[in-house]
Design a protein around this motif. Structure first.
Motif, mmCIF file in Angstrom:
data_model
loop_
_atom_site.group_PDB
_atom_site.id
_atom_site.type_symbol
_atom_site.label_atom_id
_atom_site.label_comp_id
_atom_site.label_asym_id
_atom_site.label_seq_id
_atom_site.Cartn_x
_atom_site.Cartn_y
_atom_site.Cartn_z
ATOM 1 N N ASN A 48 -17.262 13.932 8.202
ATOM 2 C CA ASN A 48 -16.648 12.734 7.637
ATOM 3 C C ASN A 48 -16.108 12.999 6.237
ATOM 4 O O ASN A 48 -16.930 13.707 5.416
ATOM 5 C CB ASN A 48 -17.363 11.451 7.446
ATOM 6 N N ILE A 49 -14.905 13.066 5.520
ATOM 7 C CA ILE A 49 -14.722 13.481 4.321
ATOM 8 C C ILE A 49 -15.382 13.173 3.283
ATOM 9 O O ILE A 49 -15.950 13.665 2.331
ATOM 10 C CB ILE A 49 -13.023 13.186 4.105
ATOM 11 N N GLY A 84 3.656 15.719 -1.945
ATOM 12 C CA GLY A 84 4.981 16.381 -1.962
ATOM 13 C C GLY A 84 5.736 16.550 -3.265
ATOM 14 O O GLY A 84 6.624 17.261 -3.440
ATOM 15 N N ARG A 137 -3.987 9.420 -1.662
ATOM 16 C CA ARG A 137 -5.046 9.891 -1.851
ATOM 17 C C ARG A 137 -4.982 11.526 -2.216
ATOM 18 O O ARG A 137 -5.443 11.914 -3.150
ATOM 19 C CB ARG A 137 -6.055 9.946 -0.500
ATOM 20 N N ALA A 138 -3.917 12.231 -1.566
ATOM 21 C CA ALA A 138 -3.737 13.629 -2.066
ATOM 22 C C ALA A 138 -3.345 13.737 -3.325
ATOM 23 O O ALA A 138 -3.693 14.727 -3.977
ATOM 24 C CB ALA A 138 -2.793 14.148 -0.941
ATOM 25 N N VAL A 150 -3.511 4.015 -3.110
ATOM 26 C CA VAL A 150 -3.300 2.826 -2.125
ATOM 27 C C VAL A 150 -3.604 3.579 -0.671
ATOM 28 O O VAL A 150 -3.544 4.780 -0.253
ATOM 29 C CB VAL A 150 -1.658 2.858 -2.065
ATOM 30 N N GLY A 151 -4.418 2.485 0.167
ATOM 31 C CA GLY A 151 -4.614 3.066 1.380
ATOM 32 C C GLY A 151 -6.014 2.420 1.847
ATOM 33 O O GLY A 151 -6.452 1.540 1.022
ATOM 34 N N THR A 177 -8.964 3.476 1.803
ATOM 35 C CA THR A 177 -9.945 3.094 0.923
ATOM 36 C C THR A 177 -9.456 3.278 -0.565
ATOM 37 O O THR A 177 -10.088 3.627 -1.373
ATOM 38 C CB THR A 177 -10.646 4.591 1.166
ATOM 39 N N ALA A 231 7.706 11.381 -1.247
ATOM 40 C CA ALA A 231 7.072 12.687 -0.665
ATOM 41 C C ALA A 231 5.606 12.249 -0.311
ATOM 42 O O ALA A 231 4.663 12.868 -0.562
ATOM 43 C CB ALA A 231 6.923 13.525 -1.879
ATOM 44 N N ILE A 232 5.463 11.185 0.409
ATOM 45 C CA ILE A 232 4.268 10.645 1.370
ATOM 46 C C ILE A 232 4.564 10.771 2.576
ATOM 47 O O ILE A 232 5.564 10.467 3.127
ATOM 48 C CB ILE A 232 3.989 9.172 0.791
ATOM 49 N N HIS A 233 3.401 11.363 3.266
ATOM 50 C CA HIS A 233 3.653 11.742 4.746
ATOM 51 C C HIS A 233 3.658 10.555 5.603
ATOM 52 O O HIS A 233 4.337 10.342 6.706
ATOM 53 C CB HIS A 233 2.248 12.715 5.065
ATOM 54 N N ALA A 285 0.370 9.080 6.648
ATOM 55 C CA ALA A 285 -0.883 9.242 7.415
ATOM 56 C C ALA A 285 -1.474 7.771 7.710
ATOM 57 O O ALA A 285 -1.056 6.897 6.871
ATOM 58 C CB ALA A 285 -1.888 9.997 6.662
ATOM 59 N N ASN A 322 11.979 11.337 1.883
ATOM 60 C CA ASN A 322 10.980 12.382 2.412
ATOM 61 C C ASN A 322 11.806 13.656 2.951
ATOM 62 O O ASN A 322 12.903 13.235 3.583
ATOM 63 C CB ASN A 322 10.116 12.013 3.466
ATOM 64 N N ALA A 352 8.458 12.942 9.434
ATOM 65 C CA ALA A 352 7.469 12.428 8.610
ATOM 66 C C ALA A 352 7.007 11.016 9.217
ATOM 67 O O ALA A 352 7.994 10.099 9.396
ATOM 68 C CB ALA A 352 7.507 12.398 7.171
ATOM 69 N N ARG A 409 13.380 15.815 -5.599
ATOM 70 C CA ARG A 409 13.994 16.556 -6.715
ATOM 71 C C ARG A 409 15.368 16.148 -6.976
ATOM 72 O O ARG A 409 16.027 16.302 -8.233
ATOM 73 C CB ARG A 409 13.594 17.992 -6.850
HETATM 74 C C1 LIG Z 1 -11.625 8.412 5.818
HETATM 75 C C2 LIG Z 1 -10.107 8.740 5.335
HETATM 76 C C3 LIG Z 1 -9.734 7.768 4.257
HETATM 77 C C4 LIG Z 1 -8.724 7.874 3.656
HETATM 78 N N1 LIG Z 1 -8.158 6.975 2.707
HETATM 79 C C5 LIG Z 1 -6.978 7.297 2.349
HETATM 80 C C6 LIG Z 1 -6.088 6.031 1.433
HETATM 81 O O1 LIG Z 1 -6.836 5.476 1.148
HETATM 82 N N2 LIG Z 1 -4.981 6.571 0.862
HETATM 83 C C7 LIG Z 1 -4.408 7.659 1.235
HETATM 84 O O2 LIG Z 1 -3.095 7.930 0.804
HETATM 85 N N3 LIG Z 1 -4.786 8.756 2.062
HETATM 86 C C8 LIG Z 1 -6.217 8.490 2.552
HETATM 87 N N4 LIG Z 1 -6.617 9.548 3.251
HETATM 88 C C9 LIG Z 1 -6.131 10.808 3.455
HETATM 89 C C10 LIG Z 1 -4.870 10.504 4.365
HETATM 90 O O3 LIG Z 1 -5.313 11.106 5.607
HETATM 91 C C11 LIG Z 1 -3.980 11.616 4.289
HETATM 92 O O4 LIG Z 1 -4.252 13.062 3.945
HETATM 93 C C12 LIG Z 1 -3.002 11.424 2.744
HETATM 94 O O5 LIG Z 1 -2.667 10.119 2.691
HETATM 95 C C13 LIG Z 1 -2.041 12.542 2.683
HETATM 96 O O6 LIG Z 1 -1.339 12.361 1.468
HETATM 97 P P1 LIG Z 1 0.311 12.851 1.111
HETATM 98 O O7 LIG Z 1 1.095 11.952 2.049
HETATM 99 O O8 LIG Z 1 0.638 12.809 -0.206
HETATM 100 O O9 LIG Z 1 0.304 14.303 1.486
HETATM 101 P P2 LIG Z 1 0.709 15.278 2.731
HETATM 102 O O10 LIG Z 1 0.120 14.852 3.937
HETATM 103 O O11 LIG Z 1 0.712 16.705 2.358
HETATM 104 O O12 LIG Z 1 2.276 15.059 2.810
HETATM 105 C C14 LIG Z 1 3.283 15.417 1.578
HETATM 106 C C15 LIG Z 1 4.759 14.805 2.188
HETATM 107 O O13 LIG Z 1 5.660 15.159 1.169
HETATM 108 C C16 LIG Z 1 6.645 15.602 1.766
HETATM 109 N N5 LIG Z 1 7.525 16.402 0.832
HETATM 110 C C17 LIG Z 1 7.202 17.726 0.602
HETATM 111 N N6 LIG Z 1 7.943 18.340 -0.392
HETATM 112 C C18 LIG Z 1 8.970 17.094 -0.762
HETATM 113 C C19 LIG Z 1 10.270 17.075 -1.127
HETATM 114 N N7 LIG Z 1 10.381 18.019 -2.274
HETATM 115 N N8 LIG Z 1 10.866 16.203 -1.323
HETATM 116 C C20 LIG Z 1 10.488 14.933 -0.438
HETATM 117 N N9 LIG Z 1 9.471 15.013 0.340
HETATM 118 C C21 LIG Z 1 8.541 16.155 0.217
HETATM 119 C C22 LIG Z 1 6.274 16.146 3.137
HETATM 120 O O14 LIG Z 1 7.264 16.408 4.173
HETATM 121 C C23 LIG Z 1 4.909 15.374 3.576
HETATM 122 O O15 LIG Z 1 5.399 14.259 4.653
HETATM 123 C C24 LIG Z 1 -7.929 9.209 3.984
HETATM 124 C C25 LIG Z 1 -8.174 10.071 5.039
HETATM 125 C C26 LIG Z 1 -9.651 9.918 5.445
HETATM 126 C C27 LIG Z 1 -10.045 10.719 6.338
#
Ligand SMILES: Cc1cc2nc3c(=O)[nH]c(=O)nc-3n(C[C@H](O)[C@H](O)[C@H](O)COP(=O)(O)OP(=O)(O)OC[C@H]3O[C@@H](n4cnc5c(N)ncnc54)[C@H](O)[C@@H]3O)c2cc1C
Ligand SMILES: Nc1ncnc2c1ncn2[C@@H]1O[C@H](COP(=O)(O)O)[C@@H](O)[C@H]1O
Lengths: 271, 323
Positions: A39-40, B212, B237-238, B251-252, B254, B267-269, B271, B288, B293, B308
């Protein structure tokens, strides 16, 4: 400083929704091709503990209650440089309730011996109960602080030995706390878990790892095997949620973004 | 033994969350055939008192100076004492950090059972059941609490407010508690991060950035877009783990559970753990680069492009079209 970090092994929470299946009878997720991971938030806790040990010295024992496979989580923790590892083997119940888990962990901690600090994740990525830390503190009869992301040892002779930073809804708080103490840890840019070196991963398989059965802990093992009497899951289902996304149209990027802006303003004006 | 206690921290509200918590308490008490006791913890808050009196049968004010500022052990001791005075069948709290911190310990001290993040409550044959998301929002479970009292912290906005009644029907009492001896950890410093105009939970428009974005600077550009549409910034979170945004923006599952009229995810996936925080958003839109996504399965409209290229144009377009 004697630190105990509680680790839970769970089904990889990052598997895509389309690969996620449940067993409605067992009322639990089906592993399928998904891997098992630590678990993270437990890894955030371990990372916070490792950084504390770098500054304050001491010993870190990692503790898991889980299936035999949870040994992998403990080995990884050893590779990250935890000192000792203990697995309490869960021989059957797929989802003991949080009170049952807290009782097992408390008994194991008493068997491990004196501690200053017990660290857990704020919640687990599978059932997300978010309460093992609080229940464990009560079982051990010590105070607890949640959502911690950094720990320092305070200067001076105060009985409030630890300075914690913890997250709140609007910012953060600094907390002065005595030991022994239970904390739950949340994520922060400074406690992103380190990646163990390959050599340390190999080494970890040669390190000793204690395995205890429920019967060795002096608790009501039958009650734990039955899942506990705190709560039970009476239904588990996968929600269906369908939204149709319209991608903006237009021949050029300018046209597309103009359409996007128009749609955004349509929504905000209607509010 | 069929009464319901709802603990409200008087530092907050009245807002949609306290209204939801009161509404949940009213419904549950009606199903159990019991009364609602709204307990306001902390310095007195007239507006919250009036909102509570319009829903609860009894309003109890716990404004002991020792509770004016939250200290975990003192507050826990107070909640235990108050709960013992009332002996309720159920105790409800919000999903703020303090409530989450206290709920399991309160349940333990009272010999009850707790669960959290409940989005629905029901009484089945006298037993209290809570529906809640699990597995990072990929599934929903119904949890039956086996011990009494049931202690539940709620995703309060998921519950409808109760119909207001004549507030003069409720009794209002001040409660004395004895928490002077509570030692343990002490909060010695509190900091509020720059949160924009309102709390994220109350924001009407949110512009949120993810990994992203590739760095902290783009959040400034998102901030300009946000200010054009009366929005506030948030993050995945990332992005928070990378240090580009403060943790209070997360936001999410947790992080914050938000409910804006518009949530623009840049640029949020998408998840499931991120989506778990925005299920109450009315309209979700996404920018995105990846057409696959998962965020696109959850939004009303979106654009598949590099952010961008989109953001500078979007700023100009919003400014122009607003006129
Ligand atoms: C127990 C647990 C709890 C968690 N709680 C949370 C929580 O509360 N909130 C949360 O957010 N996450 C949470 N997470 C993490 C979650 O699972 C993801 O890992 C996280 O949300 C990923 O963040 P992201 O979408 O920003 O990053 P990534 O998954 O890396 O996605 C980045 C996105 O950006 C896009 N992108 C990249 N470059 C560009 C560009 N130039 N222009 C446009 N788009 C682009 C990509 O296509 C991709 O879709 C939790 C995970 C666990 C295991
Ligand atoms: N079976 C377990 N073994 C060890 N630690 C656990 C176990 N279950 C829960 N925990 C700890 O409790 C934290 C919160 O879990 P939960 O209360 O289940 O959300 C986890 O991050 C772990 O640190």
């Amino acid at each position: 400083m004697n630190i105990i970090v509680c680790l839970k092994q769970i089904l990889d929470p990052l598997i895509p929704v389309r690969d996620f299946r449940i067993d409605p009878e067992l009322r639990a997720a089906v592993q399928g091709s998904a891997s098992l991971v630590t678990n993270i938030f437990c890894e955030n806790a371990l990372e916070t503990a490792l950084q504390l040990r770098e500054r304050a010295g001491g010993k870190i024992t990692v503790l898991a209650f889980g299936a035999p496979s949870a040994e992998d989580s403990l080995r990884k923790a050893l590779a990250m440089k935890a000192d000792d590892a203990v697995l309490v083997v869960n021989d059957g119940n797929v989802h003991p309730d949080p009170m049952a888990v807290a009782r097992v962990l408390a008994a194991a901690i008493r068997k491990i011996g004196a501690f200053d600090l017990v660290m857990l994740g704020r919640e687990s990525g599978d059932w997300g109960a978010g309460q093992t830390g609080g229940l464990l503190a009560e079982e051990l009869g010590v105070a607890s602080v949640s959502f911690v992301d950094a720990i320092e040892v305070a200067d001076g002779e105060s009985h409030l030995k630890l300075h914690l930073k913890r997250q709140t809804d609007t910012g953060w708080e600094r907390v002065a706390a005595p030991t022994p103490l239970v904390v739950t840890v949340t994520n922060d840019e400074h406690n992103v878990p380190r990646i163990p070196k390959t050599r340390d991963v190999m080494m970890s398989y040669r390190q000793p790892l204690a395995k205890w059965t429920l019967d060795e802990l002096g608790i009501d093992a039958a009650a734990v095997r039955a899942g506990g009497d705190y709560y039970r899951v009476v239904d588990l289902s996968i929600p269906v949620r369908e939204t149709k996304c319209e991608l903006v149209s237009g021949d050029s990027l300018e046209d597309k973004v103009s359409d996007l802006a128009a749609r955004i303003l349509q929504v905000t004006r209607a509010m | 033994m069929s009464d319901v206690v709802v603990f409200l921290f008087s530092s907050s509200g009245p807002d949609r969350a306290t209204e939801g918590a009161l509404g949940a308490a009213r419904n549950l008490a009606d199903s159990l055939g019991g009364r609602v006791h709204a307990v306001l913890v902390g310095a007195s808050n007239e507006a919250l008192m009036r909102a509570s009196a319009a829903v609860a049968d009894a309003v109890l004010i716990a404004d002991d100076p020792a509770l004016a500022e939250y200290q975990p052990e003192a507050c826990l001791a107070a909640l235990v004492q108050i709960s013992r005075m009332i002996s309720p069948r159920a105790i409800l709290l919000g999903n703020d950090a303090y409530s989450q911190e206290l709920a399991p310990r309160l349940a333990h001290r009272l010999g009850g059972s707790a669960t959290g993040d409940a989005v629905e409550l029901a009484v089945d044959d006298g037993r209290i059941r809570a529906r809640r998301p699990v597995y990072g929002g990929k599934a929903v479970a119904v949890i039956e609490l086996l011990q009494s009292p049931a202690v539940v912290w709620l995703r309060a906005r998921a519950f409808a407010p109760a119909e207001a009644r004549d507030p003069s029907g409720a009794t209002v009492t001040r409660l004395a508690v004895d928490v002077a001896s509570a030692g343990g950890p002490r909060i010695i410093e509190r900091a509020v991060e720059d949160a924009g105009e309102s709390r994220l939970e109350d924001a009407r428009v949110i512009v949120s950035g993810g990994r992203g974005l590739g760095g902290p600077e783009p959040f400034r550009d998102l901030g300009e877009v946000a200010s054009l549409i009366g929005g506030q910034l948030a993050a995945s979170r990332a992005a928070c783990d990378a240090g580009w945004a403060p943790p209070s923006w997360q936001v999410g599952q947790t992080g914050k559970k938000v409910a804006p009229g518009l949530y623009l995810a840049v640029a949020i996936h998408g998840a499931s753990q991120h989506l778990a925080g925005i299920s109450d958003a009315k309209v979700i839109a996404a920018i995105n680069i990846d057409p696959d996504a998962p965020i696109f399965k959850h939004c009303s409209f979106g654009i598949v492009e590099d952010y961008r290229k989109v953001i500078p144009l979007l700023r100009t377009q919003l400014a122009a079209q607003k006129k």
